[in-house]
Write a protein that holds these residues in place. Structure first.
Motif, PDB file in Angstrom:
ATOM      1  N   ALA A 104      -3.320  -8.679   6.657  1.00 17.50           N
ATOM      2  CA  ALA A 104      -4.569  -9.194   6.587  1.00 17.50           C
ATOM      3  C   ALA A 104      -5.506  -8.798   5.350  1.00 17.50           C
ATOM      4  N   MET A 105      -5.071  -7.689   4.566  1.00 23.42           N
ATOM      5  CA  MET A 105      -5.523  -7.208   3.547  1.00 23.42           C
ATOM      6  C   MET A 105      -4.837  -7.513   2.457  1.00 23.42           C
ATOM      7  N   THR A 106      -4.098  -8.498   2.193  1.00 26.24           N
ATOM      8  CA  THR A 106      -3.530  -9.125   1.246  1.00 26.24           C
ATOM      9  C   THR A 106      -4.226 -10.115   0.446  1.00 26.24           C
ATOM     10  N   SER A 107      -4.110 -10.307  -0.691  1.00 26.51           N
ATOM     11  CA  SER A 107      -4.729 -11.691  -1.493  1.00 26.51           C
ATOM     12  C   SER A 107      -4.273 -12.850  -1.266  1.00 26.51           C
ATOM     13  N   GLY A 108      -3.428 -13.259  -0.615  1.00 25.17           N
ATOM     14  CA  GLY A 108      -3.003 -14.564  -0.436  1.00 25.17           C
ATOM     15  C   GLY A 108      -2.457 -15.090   1.018  1.00 25.17           C
ATOM     16  N   GLY A 109      -1.970 -16.097   0.898  1.00 27.15           N
ATOM     17  CA  GLY A 109      -1.394 -16.702   2.113  1.00 27.15           C
ATOM     18  C   GLY A 109      -2.326 -17.490   3.147  1.00 27.15           C
ATOM     19  N   LEU A 110      -2.236 -17.507   4.266  1.00 26.12           N
ATOM     20  CA  LEU A 110      -3.036 -18.151   5.288  1.00 26.12           C
ATOM     21  C   LEU A 110      -3.607 -17.362   6.476  1.00 26.12           C
ATOM     22  N   GLY A 111      -3.324 -15.971   6.199  1.00 29.02           N
ATOM     23  CA  GLY A 111      -4.001 -15.005   7.085  1.00 29.02           C
ATOM     24  C   GLY A 111      -3.149 -14.963   8.006  1.00 29.02           C
ATOM     25  N   VAL A 112      -3.469 -14.070   9.236  1.00 27.07           N
ATOM     26  CA  VAL A 112      -2.721 -13.655  10.422  1.00 27.07           C
ATOM     27  C   VAL A 112      -3.167 -13.996  11.601  1.00 27.07           C
ATOM     28  N   ALA A 113      -2.355 -14.529  12.380  1.00 28.62           N
ATOM     29  CA  ALA A 113      -2.737 -14.976  13.757  1.00 28.62           C
ATOM     30  C   ALA A 113      -2.730 -14.074  14.687  1.00 28.62           C
ATOM     31  N   LEU A 114      -3.762 -13.204  14.663  1.00 27.68           N
ATOM     32  CA  LEU A 114      -3.797 -11.937  15.419  1.00 27.68           C
ATOM     33  C   LEU A 114      -4.069 -12.213  16.882  1.00 27.68           C
TER      34      LEU A 114
END
Length: 180
Positions: A104-114
């Protein structure tokens, strides 16, 4: 996502900060596996599961439910891990949950389904200093090296400093309440 290597940083830091012998080598190994395991979901790309799908990359395997299921497994395997059931469960939960928190602390992607399966929302942290890692052969590129450097600066160094600080506090003489 941070590189797979950086996901091992959290269990290693927790182990280094703990009392000697408190975490068995087997429990440490289980924690490292639990911290890396959520990225097995990259197989979704091979299976042509869309990234944004609940079972796509950073989906269900990046949820707190997944971390809890890993903890439940560790609890049932606590004897071979050479740990108490509660210790094994809490340890593996923390290690597995560290994975989506780092992602979740990264600069890309779609985020995390926490919060999957209760919410399909993908989350990012408010602060995202870690460069997203290229997947596959792209990791061995200038961008991959740049990612590793950001991980060293934003994950490994702060964890190392936290461990050193914690160990210094733990080894401080007891009963000393004021500066001399």
């Amino acid at each position: 996502m941070p590189s797979i290597l950086t996901h091992a940083a959290v269990p290693l830091a927790l182990w280094a900060a703990s009392e000697r012998g408190r975490i068995s080598p087997r429990l440490l190994a289980a924690g490292i596996v639990a911290a890396m395991l959520p990225d097995a979901d990259v197989l979704a790309f091979v299976l042509r599961i869309p990234y944004a799908d609940a079972f796509g990359h950073r989906g269900a395997s990046h949820s707190l439910l997944f971390a809890a299921l890993c903890a439940l497994l560790a609890t049932s395997l606590h004897r071979p891990l050479r740990a108490g059931a509660l210790q094994a469960g809490v340890w593996v939960f923390l290690c597995a949950a560290s994975h989506p928190l780092l992602d979740a602390m990264t600069s890309g992607g779609l985020g995390v389904a926490l919060a999957w399966p209760w919410r399909e929302t993908r989350f990012f942290a408010p602060w995202r200093p870690i460069l997203v890692s290229p997947i596959g052969a792209g990791f061995f590129s200038a961008r991959g090296l740049e990612t590793l450097l950001s991980e060293l600066r934003c994950v490994w160094l702060p964890l190392a400093l936290a461990v050193v600080g914690w160990r210094a506090i733990q080894s401080a003489p007891r009963g000393s309440t004021h500066l001399q």
